[in-house]
Design a protein around this motif. Structure first.
Motif, PDB file in Angstrom:
ATOM      1  N   ARG A  73       0.805  -1.223   0.000  1.00 53.35           N
ATOM      2  CA  ARG A  73       0.000   0.000   0.000  1.00 53.35           C
ATOM      3  C   ARG A  73       0.831   1.263   0.000  1.00 53.35           C
ATOM      4  O   ARG A  73       0.328   2.341  -0.274  1.00 53.35           O
ATOM      5  N   HIS A  74       2.121   1.168   0.289  1.00 56.82           N
ATOM      6  CA  HIS A  74       2.949   2.352   0.432  1.00 56.82           C
ATOM      7  C   HIS A  74       3.363   2.982  -0.901  1.00 56.82           C
ATOM      8  O   HIS A  74       3.689   4.148  -0.945  1.00 56.82           O
ATOM      9  N   VAL A  75       3.342   2.231  -1.965  1.00 59.56           N
ATOM     10  CA  VAL A  75       3.670   2.719  -3.308  1.00 59.56           C
ATOM     11  C   VAL A  75       4.857   3.686  -3.219  1.00 59.56           C
ATOM     12  O   VAL A  75       4.724   4.888  -3.435  1.00 59.56           O
ATOM     13  N   VAL A  76       6.019   3.111  -2.910  1.00 61.97           N
ATOM     14  CA  VAL A  76       7.202   3.924  -2.660  1.00 61.97           C
ATOM     15  C   VAL A  76       7.734   4.622  -3.909  1.00 61.97           C
ATOM     16  O   VAL A  76       8.416   5.633  -3.810  1.00 61.97           O
ATOM     17  N   ASP A  77       7.390   4.109  -5.086  1.00 57.17           N
ATOM     18  CA  ASP A  77       7.830   4.746  -6.330  1.00 57.17           C
ATOM     19  C   ASP A  77       6.887   5.908  -6.657  1.00 57.17           C
ATOM     20  O   ASP A  77       5.738   5.712  -7.058  1.00 57.17           O
ATOM     21  N   ARG A  78       7.377   7.124  -6.481  1.00 52.65           N
ATOM     22  CA  ARG A  78       6.581   8.331  -6.688  1.00 52.65           C
ATOM     23  C   ARG A  78       5.939   8.372  -8.066  1.00 52.65           C
ATOM     24  O   ARG A  78       4.803   8.837  -8.232  1.00 52.65           O
ATOM     25  N   THR A  79       6.620   7.885  -9.071  1.00 49.27           N
ATOM     26  CA  THR A  79       6.122   7.984 -10.443  1.00 49.27           C
ATOM     27  C   THR A  79       4.906   7.094 -10.698  1.00 49.27           C
ATOM     28  O   THR A  79       4.237   7.258 -11.711  1.00 49.27           O
ATOM     29  N   MET A 127       4.274  15.300  -8.630  1.00 52.66           N
ATOM     30  CA  MET A 127       4.817  15.286  -9.991  1.00 52.66           C
ATOM     31  C   MET A 127       6.339  15.441  -9.988  1.00 52.66           C
ATOM     32  O   MET A 127       7.018  14.950 -10.883  1.00 52.66           O
ATOM     33  N   PHE A 128       6.860  16.122  -8.949  1.00 52.41           N
ATOM     34  CA  PHE A 128       8.312  16.337  -8.924  1.00 52.41           C
ATOM     35  C   PHE A 128       8.969  15.954  -7.599  1.00 52.41           C
ATOM     36  O   PHE A 128      10.194  15.905  -7.502  1.00 52.41           O
ATOM     37  N   TRP A 129       8.182  15.648  -6.565  1.00 53.04           N
ATOM     38  CA  TRP A 129       8.750  15.357  -5.243  1.00 53.04           C
ATOM     39  C   TRP A 129       7.798  14.447  -4.483  1.00 53.04           C
ATOM     40  O   TRP A 129       6.580  14.580  -4.585  1.00 53.04           O
ATOM     41  N   TYR A 172      10.439   5.290   4.095  1.00 57.24           N
ATOM     42  CA  TYR A 172       9.494   5.582   3.017  1.00 57.24           C
ATOM     43  C   TYR A 172       9.571   7.055   2.614  1.00 57.24           C
ATOM     44  O   TYR A 172       9.219   7.411   1.501  1.00 57.24           O
ATOM     45  N   HIS A 173       9.979   7.905   3.575  1.00 57.92           N
ATOM     46  CA  HIS A 173      10.038   9.342   3.342  1.00 57.92           C
ATOM     47  C   HIS A 173      11.199   9.955   4.113  1.00 57.92           C
ATOM     48  O   HIS A 173      11.701   9.365   5.062  1.00 57.92           O
ATOM     49  N   THR A 174      11.554  11.159   3.709  1.00 54.88           N
ATOM     50  CA  THR A 174      12.526  11.947   4.468  1.00 54.88           C
ATOM     51  C   THR A 174      11.770  12.798   5.487  1.00 54.88           C
ATOM     52  O   THR A 174      10.532  12.918   5.418  1.00 54.88           O
ATOM     53  N   VAL A 175      12.510  13.407   6.399  1.00 54.79           N
ATOM     54  CA  VAL A 175      11.879  14.311   7.370  1.00 54.79           C
ATOM     55  C   VAL A 175      11.170  15.443   6.633  1.00 54.79           C
ATOM     56  O   VAL A 175      10.034  15.798   6.958  1.00 54.79           O
TER      57      VAL A 175
END
Length: 195
Positions: A73-79, A127-129, A172-175
């Protein structure tokens, strides 16, 4: 050291699973519906909000996961997150329309509109981050409850911090991504300034 790391990972996974958007939105939208109407008649509106904002998107993610589109469920790939945002926008939009047609209480209508607008911003940033959706939802719900019901709901923000921590601890994410998500979530409550 290894045991400490495993313990942190286990705790972070528990936090991120228990306080995932589907669960937070389910509880939060019921509370917002109840508070917006002032009595039990708000519960069906809250259930509709929970269905559209949380359950339908979660179902879509699980359906795509079962098809092999992504691992969890985390869908780590932003694209690969774009279709999820479109499903959320459609689901929340249709739910809001049903609420308008059904003369739902103003508070839940504004909350749904705010969540829809938040999703538009999440999509645009994505879209970019890779902004944190979990952090945005974990922040939006207490902010919205604080406006619709009572400022005492802002005391739930340690749970928002816990979600942000868990997303970073699990890598999964940065701060910065969690802070941005939580800030956007808090900003959803500003929609009530326009009413």
């Amino acid at each position: 050291m290894r045991r400490v790391t495993a313990g942190v990972t286990t705790a972070a996974r528990m936090v991120t699973d228990v306080l995932q958007p589907r669960n937070v939105l389910f509880a939060g939208m019921l509370g917002i519906g109840l508070a917006a109407s002032g009595d039990w008649t708000g519960i069906p509106w809250g259930l509709l909000g929970a269905l559209c904002a949380g359950i339908v998107p979660a179902w879509y993610i699980e359906w795509e996961r079962a098809r092999g589109s992504w691992g969890d469920r985390h869908v780590v790939d932003r694209t690969r997150r774009g279709p999820i945002f479109l499903v959320i926008l459609a689901s929340v939009g249709l739910g809001t329309l049903a609420m308008v047609l059904g003369h739902a209480p103003t508070g839940i209508l504004v909350a749904m509109t705010a969540l829809w607008a938040m999703t538009v911003v999440l999509l645009a940033v994505n879209m970019f981050w890779k902004i944190s959706v979990d952090s945005a939802v974990a922040s939006a719900v207490p902010a919205l409850l604080g406006v619709v019901h009572s400022p005492w709901w802002l005391l739930a923000y340690p749970l928002t911090v816990a979600v942000c921590w868990s997303r970073v601890a699990l890598a999964y994410h940065t701060v910065a991504q969690t802070v941005a998500g939580a800030s956007l979530g808090a900003a959803t409550a500003s929609a009530f300034l326009l009413t």
